[in-house]
Write a protein that holds these residues in place. Structure first.
Motif, mmCIF file in Angstrom:
data_model
loop_
_atom_site.group_PDB
_atom_site.id
_atom_site.type_symbol
_atom_site.label_atom_id
_atom_site.label_comp_id
_atom_site.label_asym_id
_atom_site.label_seq_id
_atom_site.Cartn_x
_atom_site.Cartn_y
_atom_site.Cartn_z
ATOM 1 N N VAL A 1 2.102 3.967 -9.049
ATOM 2 C CA VAL A 1 1.406 5.163 -9.515
ATOM 3 C C VAL A 1 1.153 6.063 -8.303
ATOM 4 O O VAL A 1 0.439 5.666 -7.368
ATOM 5 N N LEU A 2 1.750 7.254 -8.318
ATOM 6 C CA LEU A 2 1.522 8.236 -7.255
ATOM 7 C C LEU A 2 0.340 9.128 -7.609
ATOM 8 O O LEU A 2 0.080 9.386 -8.785
ATOM 9 N N ASP A 3 -0.333 9.633 -6.584
ATOM 10 C CA ASP A 3 -1.533 10.415 -6.838
ATOM 11 C C ASP A 3 -1.242 11.842 -7.281
ATOM 12 O O ASP A 3 -2.155 12.571 -7.682
ATOM 13 N N ARG A 4 0.015 12.243 -7.204
ATOM 14 C CA ARG A 4 0.437 13.566 -7.687
ATOM 15 C C ARG A 4 1.917 13.480 -8.005
ATOM 16 O O ARG A 4 2.573 12.475 -7.718
ATOM 17 N N THR B 1 2.089 13.407 -0.813
ATOM 18 C CA THR B 1 1.977 12.460 -1.930
ATOM 19 C C THR B 1 1.642 11.071 -1.395
ATOM 20 O O THR B 1 2.157 10.637 -0.371
ATOM 21 N N ALA B 2 0.761 10.372 -2.108
ATOM 22 C CA ALA B 2 0.351 9.035 -1.682
ATOM 23 C C ALA B 2 0.365 8.076 -2.869
ATOM 24 O O ALA B 2 0.359 8.484 -4.037
ATOM 25 N N VAL B 3 0.383 6.796 -2.552
ATOM 26 C CA VAL B 3 0.380 5.742 -3.567
ATOM 27 C C VAL B 3 -1.051 5.409 -3.959
ATOM 28 O O VAL B 3 -1.912 5.178 -3.104
ATOM 29 N N ARG B 4 -1.295 5.390 -5.263
ATOM 30 C CA ARG B 4 -2.623 5.038 -5.770
ATOM 31 C C ARG B 4 -2.678 3.573 -6.195
ATOM 32 O O ARG B 4 -3.656 2.883 -5.921
ATOM 33 N N ARG B 5 -1.617 3.099 -6.876
ATOM 34 C CA ARG B 5 -1.583 1.698 -7.338
ATOM 35 C C ARG B 5 -0.157 1.175 -7.271
ATOM 36 O O ARG B 5 0.794 1.930 -7.484
ATOM 37 N N THR B 6 -0.035 -0.124 -7.011
ATOM 38 C CA THR B 6 1.272 -0.792 -6.983
ATOM 39 C C THR B 6 1.193 -2.042 -7.849
ATOM 40 O O THR B 6 0.236 -2.827 -7.745
ATOM 41 N N PHE B 7 2.209 -2.225 -8.694
ATOM 42 C CA PHE B 7 2.289 -3.382 -9.588
ATOM 43 C C PHE B 7 3.598 -4.133 -9.343
ATOM 44 O O PHE B 7 4.648 -3.506 -9.131
ATOM 45 N N ILE B 8 3.534 -5.452 -9.401
ATOM 46 C CA ILE B 8 4.733 -6.289 -9.410
ATOM 47 C C ILE B 8 4.638 -7.202 -10.631
ATOM 48 O O ILE B 8 3.633 -7.900 -10.811
ATOM 49 N N ASP B 9 5.665 -7.167 -11.466
ATOM 50 C CA ASP B 9 5.638 -7.926 -12.730
ATOM 51 C C ASP B 9 4.363 -7.619 -13.514
ATOM 52 O O ASP B 9 3.773 -8.497 -14.153
ATOM 53 N N GLY B 10 3.941 -6.364 -13.476
ATOM 54 C CA GLY B 10 2.747 -5.957 -14.202
ATOM 55 C C GLY B 10 1.441 -6.373 -13.569
ATOM 56 O O GLY B 10 0.364 -6.051 -14.097
ATOM 57 N N SER C 1 0.820 -1.213 0.000
ATOM 58 C CA SER C 1 0.000 0.000 0.000
ATOM 59 C C SER C 1 0.852 1.260 0.000
ATOM 60 O O SER C 1 0.365 2.342 -0.332
ATOM 61 N N LEU C 2 2.119 1.121 0.344
ATOM 62 C CA LEU C 2 3.066 2.241 0.349
ATOM 63 C C LEU C 2 3.994 2.208 -0.861
ATOM 64 O O LEU C 2 4.949 2.982 -0.928
ATOM 65 N N GLY C 3 3.722 1.301 -1.801
ATOM 66 C CA GLY C 3 4.529 1.227 -3.016
ATOM 67 C C GLY C 3 5.804 0.426 -2.876
ATOM 68 O O GLY C 3 6.643 0.444 -3.781
ATOM 69 N N ILE C 4 5.965 -0.284 -1.779
ATOM 70 C CA ILE C 4 7.190 -1.060 -1.537
ATOM 71 C C ILE C 4 7.010 -2.444 -2.145
ATOM 72 O O ILE C 4 6.146 -3.221 -1.732
ATOM 73 N N THR C 5 7.837 -2.751 -3.127
ATOM 74 C CA THR C 5 7.722 -4.024 -3.854
ATOM 75 C C THR C 5 8.864 -4.979 -3.546
ATOM 76 O O THR C 5 8.909 -6.099 -4.063
ATOM 77 N N LEU D 1 -1.332 -6.067 -10.652
ATOM 78 C CA LEU D 1 -1.805 -5.116 -9.659
ATOM 79 C C LEU D 1 -1.876 -5.792 -8.294
ATOM 80 O O LEU D 1 -2.612 -6.764 -8.107
ATOM 81 N N VAL D 2 -1.108 -5.271 -7.317
ATOM 82 C CA VAL D 2 -1.112 -5.864 -5.971
ATOM 83 C C VAL D 2 -1.689 -4.913 -4.932
ATOM 84 O O VAL D 2 -1.911 -5.295 -3.785
ATOM 85 N N HIS D 3 -1.910 -3.657 -5.338
ATOM 86 C CA HIS D 3 -2.562 -2.697 -4.439
ATOM 87 C C HIS D 3 -3.238 -1.629 -5.272
ATOM 88 O O HIS D 3 -2.677 -1.142 -6.261
ATOM 89 N N GLU D 4 -4.449 -1.244 -4.846
ATOM 90 C CA GLU D 4 -5.158 -0.151 -5.495
ATOM 91 C C GLU D 4 -6.020 0.549 -4.462
ATOM 92 O O GLU D 4 -6.718 -0.102 -3.678
ATOM 93 N N VAL D 5 -5.949 1.875 -4.446
ATOM 94 C CA VAL D 5 -6.834 2.645 -3.578
ATOM 95 C C VAL D 5 -8.238 2.572 -4.157
ATOM 96 O O VAL D 5 -8.434 2.851 -5.349
ATOM 97 N N PRO D 6 -9.231 2.200 -3.358
ATOM 98 C CA PRO D 6 -10.599 2.057 -3.881
ATOM 99 C C PRO D 6 -11.112 3.368 -4.482
ATOM 100 O O PRO D 6 -10.791 4.446 -4.008
#
Length: 538
Positions: free
Chosen positions: A506-509, A522-531, A212-216, A533-538
């Protein structure tokens, strides 16, 4: 699957003239192209679009010093990390005890030394409980216990301090209820052991939070038994084999400071037990060379002001050099904890003659004697930064600066000096010691002030820059959390370049377009690993 990331800027400093691109094309989990959107659309007319919505696309963050399993376990126990002050702690502990009558111990942690006079709570503050209590300090270098816990452990005024720790005492010599460093195990090892399922659940929950914090990816800075915790190696191996571990992880195997060179054979066997796993490798060794300044266990060259003493070197420097040389010869990376300037020097001394290809690093680096700053680049040793600590806050202003004195206080967290001397950076959080959010760490690296969301943000001097001459640029800080930390882990990710895994955030700004004092927003909107999606803000 083919994805086109578009609609904002892309941080790509190594592959574009400006350091930014318009879009990224991902095929089957790999970055296929970086460039202008119209060019990428021609390459892949059929694709799914990921709209950046005006935000910034960055590589997935890698936390180079973190404790996720321990953090996950603490979040499931009596977690004091989100509250502050004695009244808030007692209220939270009371509620936890009432909600968990079946638990034989009240265990957890997250209390802050600065909430107590002199940094020390007392056993009597927990003696309202009907069962033993063991609560680890936020820095994980001390524990707060009650009289029942001391009784069960057999700790009295006659109990000697262990060689690597200290029992805090009342004026009559009775244990006061604070156990520092190695003394923590006198009680910690008596607490209920988490089951294998508890540890697995903790890792999965910690991974969810870090995503959720963009840490992969991350380096777990203690994989072994320390401060009452159990060995996390079986948890990581099991999660990697089952596929539950999706992040790219290196485990730093704990160097048991009660043993010597004979443990190296065991470390080799532990490394081998994790070979061949896609998401986890146990290729680093963690050596904790000293403690922390606030309890005067950080190793210093000159005595502390007011209280005297020069702290503790947990590993005899005369033996340390040989241990590190042998680990280096066997191809291990060595990951040091070093807070005081003597510990930093001892770590650097041990790296003389070692192979830079093993990517050794020293974490924390609170105090560096200026003549040692150029040695990082000269020895090929990476500086592992925890930027969040480089601010004015109660623990710094009340429990550190008065005891360091000058010029030593001005030697703290010398990030700009290290950069100017050619040092390579990686960065981490030390979570659950401090906030895991890399964007908050970047805010401090750039501003040297507390983020607005911090529990310390309203401290009187929190917005006064701490040693402002040591600020870094946002690009340098971002690189430390991405390419620098990925490099320390030998991860193929860490940059938005053709052929790299599509570990993307993907950062929100766009923080590069914000006033520097607002980076923390600044906050994380989406996180991807190997393409994926492992996190997304609703």
């Amino acid at each position: 699957m083919t994805l086109l990331f578009r609609g904002g800027r892309v941080y790509a400093p190594s592959g574009t003239p400006t350091g930014f691109a318009e879009a990224v094309l991902v095929r089957d989990g790999v970055i296929a192209a970086v460039g202008a959107e119209r060019d990428l659309v021609r390459l892949a007319p059929r694709h799914e679009t990921v709209d950046l919505d005006g935000g910034l696309l960055v590589p997935g963050f890698t936390d180079a010093h973190v404790h996720p399993v321990q953090a996950g376990l603490e979040r499931a126990r009596c977690d004091l990390a989100e509250v502050y002050g004695l009244d808030a702690y007692i209220s939270h502990i009371s509620a936890y005890a009432a909600e968990n009558p079946e638990k034989s111990w009240i265990d957890g942690g997250g209390w802050d030394m600065s909430a107590f006079p002199g940094g020390l709570p007392h056993r009597s503050q927990l003696d309202f409980l009907d069962r033993p209590a063991y609560l680890i300090q936020r820095d994980h270098h001390a524990a707060w216990v009650n009289a029942r816990a001391l009784e069960l452990a057999g700790i009295t005024k006659d109990t000697p301090d262990p060689a690597d720790g200290r029992i805090e005492r009342d004026p009559d010599g009775s244990p006061s209820g604070v156990l520092h460093e190695g003394a923590m195990d006198l009680v910690g090892l008596l607490t209920p052991r988490p089951s294998a399922q508890d540890a697995d659940d903790a890792l999965v929950e910690a991974q969810r939070h870090l995503f959720s914090l963009g840490i992969t990816g991350w380096q777990d800075a203690i994989v072994g038994s320390y401060a009452g915790s159990d060995d996390q190696l079986p948890t990581y191996v099991s999660a990697a084999r089952s596929g539950r571990l999706k992040a790219r992880v290196v485990g730093a195997l704990w160097w048991d400071r009660t043993r010597g060179a004979e443990q190296i054979e065991d470390l080799v066997a532990r490394r081998a037990s994790a070979e061949g796993l896609e998401r986890f490798a146990a290729t680093s060794v963690k050596i904790m060379q000293d403690g922390i300044t606030e309890n005067f266990t950080a190793a210093t060259l000159e005595p502390y002001c007011r209280c005297g003493g020069t702290g503790l070197s947990y590993i005899d420097p005369a033996k340390l050099n040989g241990h590190v040389a042998e680990l280096d010869r066997l191809g291990f990376q060595v990951h040091f904890h070093a807070i005081g300037e003597r510990a930093v020097r001892e770590a650097l001394d041990s790296f003389e003659g070692t192979d830079p290809a093993n990517r050794h690093h020293i974490a924390h680096l609170q105090i560096i004697e200026p003549s040692d700053v150029p040695r990082f680049a000269a020895l090929g040793v990476t500086a592992n930064l925890q930027p969040l600590w480089a601010t004015h806050h109660a623990q710094m202003d009340e429990l550190t600066l008065p005891f360091l004195g000058e010029p030593r206080s001005s030697w703290q967290y010398p990030f700009a000096d290290l950069l100017a001397a050619g040092a390579q950076f990686c960065a981490g959080s030390d979570w659950p010691v401090s906030d895991a959010d890399p964007l908050h760490g970047m805010h401090v690296a750039v501003n040297r002030t507390e983020p607005g969301s911090s529990v310390h943000a309203n401290y009187p001097t929190a917005q006064t820059p701490f040693l402002p001459g040591q600020r870094l640029s946002l690009a340098t800080a971002l690189d430390a959390y991405t390419s620098g930390s990925a490099w320390i882990n030998r991860s193929p990710a860490g940059a938005i370049e053709q052929g790299r895994p599509a570990d993307l955030v993907v950062l929100d700004r766009d923080p590069f377009e914000l006033p520097e004092r607002e980076i923390w927003t600044t906050a994380v909107r989406r996180t991807f690993i190997d393409g994926e999606l492992v996190h997304e803000v609703p």
